[in-house]
Design a protein around this motif. Sequence first.
Motif, PDB file in Angstrom:
ATOM      1  N   SER A   1     128.886  55.317 -14.774  1.00  0.00           N
ATOM      2  CA  SER A   1     128.061  56.762 -14.451  1.00  0.00           C
ATOM      3  C   SER A   1     128.375  57.860 -15.114  1.00  0.00           C
ATOM      4  N   LYS A   2     129.560  58.002 -15.694  1.00  0.00           N
ATOM      5  CA  LYS A   2     129.948  58.849 -16.758  1.00  0.00           C
ATOM      6  C   LYS A   2     129.361  59.018 -17.960  1.00  0.00           C
ATOM      7  N   HIS A   3     128.717  58.080 -18.176  1.00  0.00           N
ATOM      8  CA  HIS A   3     128.137  57.789 -19.558  1.00  0.00           C
ATOM      9  C   HIS A   3     126.545  57.884 -19.653  1.00  0.00           C
ATOM     10  N   SER A   4     126.100  57.849 -18.497  1.00  0.00           N
ATOM     11  CA  SER A   4     124.519  57.385 -18.384  1.00  0.00           C
ATOM     12  C   SER A   4     123.836  57.979 -17.192  1.00  0.00           C
ATOM     13  N   THR A   5     122.612  58.860 -17.350  1.00  0.00           N
ATOM     14  CA  THR A   5     122.088  59.358 -16.222  1.00  0.00           C
ATOM     15  C   THR A   5     121.570  58.348 -15.245  1.00  0.00           C
ATOM     16  N   VAL A   6     121.066  57.348 -15.950  1.00  0.00           N
ATOM     17  CA  VAL A   6     120.648  56.100 -15.118  1.00  0.00           C
ATOM     18  C   VAL A   6     121.509  55.366 -14.156  1.00  0.00           C
ATOM     19  N   ALA A   7     122.704  55.254 -14.841  1.00  0.00           N
ATOM     20  CA  ALA A   7     123.970  54.684 -14.158  1.00  0.00           C
ATOM     21  C   ALA A   7     124.367  55.617 -13.081  1.00  0.00           C
ATOM     22  N   LEU A   8     124.272  57.002 -13.315  1.00  0.00           N
ATOM     23  CA  LEU A   8     124.640  58.063 -12.117  1.00  0.00           C
ATOM     24  C   LEU A   8     123.795  57.841 -10.971  1.00  0.00           C
ATOM     25  N   LEU A   9     122.470  57.584 -11.234  1.00  0.00           N
ATOM     26  CA  LEU A   9     121.627  57.682 -10.150  1.00  0.00           C
ATOM     27  C   LEU A   9     121.891  56.372  -9.453  1.00  0.00           C
ATOM     28  N   PHE A  10     122.237  55.082 -10.171  1.00  0.00           N
ATOM     29  CA  PHE A  10     122.640  53.860  -9.636  1.00  0.00           C
ATOM     30  C   PHE A  10     123.880  53.995  -8.828  1.00  0.00           C
ATOM     31  N   SER A  11     124.434  54.793  -9.307  1.00  0.00           N
ATOM     32  CA  SER A  11     126.082  54.843  -8.432  1.00  0.00           C
ATOM     33  C   SER A  11     125.556  55.833  -7.253  1.00  0.00           C
ATOM     34  N   ILE A  12     124.849  56.846  -7.070  1.00  0.00           N
ATOM     35  CA  ILE A  12     124.598  57.670  -6.196  1.00  0.00           C
ATOM     36  C   ILE A  12     123.701  56.668  -5.018  1.00  0.00           C
ATOM     37  N   SER A  13     123.143  55.572  -5.396  1.00  0.00           N
ATOM     38  CA  SER A  13     122.190  54.960  -4.691  1.00  0.00           C
ATOM     39  C   SER A  13     123.126  53.816  -4.029  1.00  0.00           C
ATOM     40  N   ASP A  14     124.137  53.560  -4.875  1.00  0.00           N
ATOM     41  CA  ASP A  14     125.275  52.376  -4.362  1.00  0.00           C
ATOM     42  C   ASP A  14     125.901  52.935  -3.347  1.00  0.00           C
TER      43      ASP A  14
ATOM     44  N   LEU B   1     122.070  53.723   4.625  1.00  0.00           N
ATOM     45  CA  LEU B   1     120.401  53.321   4.660  1.00  0.00           C
ATOM     46  C   LEU B   1     120.634  51.818   5.405  1.00  0.00           C
ATOM     47  N   LEU B   2     121.738  51.028   5.093  1.00  0.00           N
ATOM     48  CA  LEU B   2     121.797  49.814   5.718  1.00  0.00           C
ATOM     49  C   LEU B   2     122.012  49.902   7.569  1.00  0.00           C
ATOM     50  N   MET B   3     122.978  50.828   7.556  1.00  0.00           N
ATOM     51  CA  MET B   3     123.045  51.226   9.208  1.00  0.00           C
ATOM     52  C   MET B   3     121.859  51.619   9.729  1.00  0.00           C
ATOM     53  N   LEU B   4     121.036  52.481   9.050  1.00  0.00           N
ATOM     54  CA  LEU B   4     119.613  53.174   9.669  1.00  0.00           C
ATOM     55  C   LEU B   4     118.916  51.873   9.890  1.00  0.00           C
ATOM     56  N   LEU B   5     118.801  51.027   8.940  1.00  0.00           N
ATOM     57  CA  LEU B   5     117.651  49.727   9.427  1.00  0.00           C
ATOM     58  C   LEU B   5     118.426  48.832  10.486  1.00  0.00           C
ATOM     59  N   ILE B   6     119.668  48.908  10.309  1.00  0.00           N
ATOM     60  CA  ILE B   6     120.262  48.034  11.598  1.00  0.00           C
ATOM     61  C   ILE B   6     120.202  48.289  12.934  1.00  0.00           C
ATOM     62  N   GLY B   7     120.182  49.856  13.112  1.00  0.00           N
ATOM     63  CA  GLY B   7     120.006  50.386  14.128  1.00  0.00           C
ATOM     64  C   GLY B   7     118.506  50.420  14.517  1.00  0.00           C
ATOM     65  N   LEU B   8     117.786  50.706  13.741  1.00  0.00           N
ATOM     66  CA  LEU B   8     116.418  50.480  14.210  1.00  0.00           C
ATOM     67  C   LEU B   8     115.847  49.281  14.496  1.00  0.00           C
TER      68      LEU B   8
ATOM     69  N   THR C   1     122.952  44.433  -2.696  1.00  0.00           N
ATOM     70  CA  THR C   1     123.920  43.380  -3.763  1.00  0.00           C
ATOM     71  C   THR C   1     125.375  43.660  -3.128  1.00  0.00           C
ATOM     72  N   LYS C   2     125.809  44.837  -3.125  1.00  0.00           N
ATOM     73  CA  LYS C   2     127.309  45.027  -2.756  1.00  0.00           C
ATOM     74  C   LYS C   2     127.702  44.107  -1.489  1.00  0.00           C
ATOM     75  N   TYR C   3     126.725  43.932  -0.329  1.00  0.00           N
ATOM     76  CA  TYR C   3     127.188  43.286   0.770  1.00  0.00           C
ATOM     77  C   TYR C   3     126.622  41.972   0.506  1.00  0.00           C
ATOM     78  N   ARG C   4     125.863  41.677  -0.372  1.00  0.00           N
ATOM     79  CA  ARG C   4     125.122  40.130  -0.383  1.00  0.00           C
ATOM     80  C   ARG C   4     126.351  39.576  -1.067  1.00  0.00           C
ATOM     81  N   ARG C   5     126.881  39.921  -2.082  1.00  0.00           N
ATOM     82  CA  ARG C   5     127.768  39.263  -3.035  1.00  0.00           C
ATOM     83  C   ARG C   5     129.297  39.113  -2.481  1.00  0.00           C
TER      84      ARG C   5
END
Length: 785
Positions: free
Chosen positions: A99-112, A118-125, A289-293
Amino acid sequence: MMDNGGFCNNNYHSGSSDDELVDISDVTVNFSEDVPPLDLDYSAGGCKADWRPSNSPKLIDLMDYPVPGIGTYEDFNTIDWVREKSKDRDRHREITNKSKHSTVALLFSISDAFSGWLLMLLIGLMSGALAGGIDIAAHWMTDLKEGVCLNGFWFNHEHCCWASNETTFQERDKCPQWKTWAELMVGVSEQGSVNVLNHFMYVSWALLFAFLAVILVRAFAPYACGSGIPEIKTILSGFIIRGYLGKWTLIIKTITLVLAVSSGLSLGKEGPLVHVACCCANILCHFFTKYRRNEAKRREVSYYFPLKTLWRSFFAALVAAFTLRSINPFGNSRLVLFYVEFHTPWHLLELIPFVLLGIFGGLWGAFFIHANIAWCRLRKNTRLGHYPVIEVLVVTLLTALLAFPIEYTRMSSSELISELFNDCGLLDSSKLCDYSGNSGGTSGSVNATAANGLGARLAGPGLYTAMWQLALALVFKMLITVATFGIKVPSGLFIPSIAVGAIAGRLLGVGMEQLAVHNHDRKIFRGWCSPGADCITPGLYAMVGAAACLGGVTRMTVSLVVIMFELTGGLEYIVPLMAATMTSKWVADALSRESIYEAHIRLNGYPFLEAKEEFPHKTLATDVMRPRQSDPPLSVLTQSGMSVEEVERLIADTTYSGFPVVISQQSQRLVGFVLRRDLVISLENARRHQEGVVSVSAVLFTECGPPASPSAPPAVKLHNILDLSPFTVTVHTPMEIVVDIFRKLGLRQCLVIQNGRLLGIITKKDILKHMAQMANRDPESILFN
């Protein structure tokens, strides 16, 4: 060297047989023999290999080594918490660096980082929506056993009469729009034959619902039966049960839970709803992904509960509560199942009957656990367990036949509890509110304005009738719940336990109330009663009794009081609730230390280390480790010098789930530990994709191996699947410390060494067997790895 069990024909069994534990603490171990040096110089090969190289490879990471199956676990095995957490730290570190070297990677880090919320929101609903739907459907189908609404068959009894203008306060449950089955079939409602017809329809509907429930469970999702809480506790501790939290289990459990509750069986839906919510969470985890794996990320509770998980759990509960409130399944615009609003304060001396209710709850809890486990063991060890459908139908038939004649057993458990918790008011038509005063108050309601003095709280004939009916209901509920919990349909225990306690509490509450009314001028009751006001609130006793019985069965304390707050909304009665709950736990613990869920975990042989269970014995690691004196030598791999054929033969000849890796058979100096599954997959992958690999190819667990002749086939390097930092203890480590390490770190095995030399291994199963043996229980009851 870990036992790898199997699962056949719905019976859990071990893949290997262990001899009885042998005390080898007096064995003298000789460490004086020569040991080859650790630092071997392979100068001819242009590489100097150390048993622990400076650039030690990290644990295998699926992103770096995408070999299918590597890093996963077989069914009915325990995960490696340390390895899983290490994988997650490596993943997070790599994302942060990118994330320190790419804007795309930074956005991916934020989404991660945001994905957990987001997962908790979906589980609650999802959980809230399913809970609301289950409650609405169960309420409608429960009333369907007695009749149908002419305005719309989808209305339950209560909703059907809401819009009617022909109901009265005394008979609010009767309206022309609601017809019993006898009224629909013969057009009459007051003859003796009509009751027989209604009874027949009640039993028929109950049998139909129960039959559909058990058939669906048996045909599509065997894991959907029971409450699921013992298995959930075991899974959260790191155990793998494939399919237990799958989509078919979710679908079938949701449907059959409605059917089972509607059949009138003495069971609840709160425990199974925990299983339903966990299924929702597991299914939704696979979209991230981080929960699936990572198995540990999906289990950040139980053994491992970080602060961020606490906040996310709170957020998921908030969303689920919002969803449930939007659905409004209870029809009262409230989130609680049994809303209460008591107006009379409790008196200090009432702590005595509250404590008596706690004693009753503890005795009931101990009796229920002992009787239910005995019944389940009978089912498991006899031919009774071969006929689950017949068992469900017989229990349903008995329940329906015996429940229909008595009003308080015919109604649903939730409706019964709500009535028992109720504080009688001016418009209540229940028999429990039938008080008659000295001035000739009418039966069926409390006419406070017509009563001068305390006569308004004298028991009327309806209340006396309700008391003996409740006494029969109490005996019926206590006995039938023992046989019901554990049958092959979704079955919870919260509501039946609460019902038993509420009945006992209401009986005691009415008794105390009448005692105070008849003796209001005595010193002990002086000041309790005043004209036009209640002396005692029997509904409060029902609530306290419910908490006491539920605590006696589950052994919960603080969390139980919170649950009672959630169910009732009665926040101002914390002292009576805590007094009864603590007394219940003390009495139950004095008779048996296990809760119902822990008892079922032990009955099923699940590998669960209870954090609350103490280990008071003074044994050492050498008393538990394998191999023992009569056992063959420990099966190990060497870091070099073994061929593919030799490794495959070792795998074929053993059932262990992992192997220690040593420098050589002579030195037994520990290098690391490798899992059987990773080893098998890596060898198969090497044979398919690595050119020149044959049976005589060398297997190396080092970065580089000894020099080989030019004509030798290429070696298979497996250093990437080797754990170079397995947990180790010495032979003199007290087992109390070893047990604590396994509990807090969630280990599946640790190696026993002395001066760097491998002597044995201790697995989670070994510890459970040792603890069972020290407690004079059958150590072979631990069935899983």
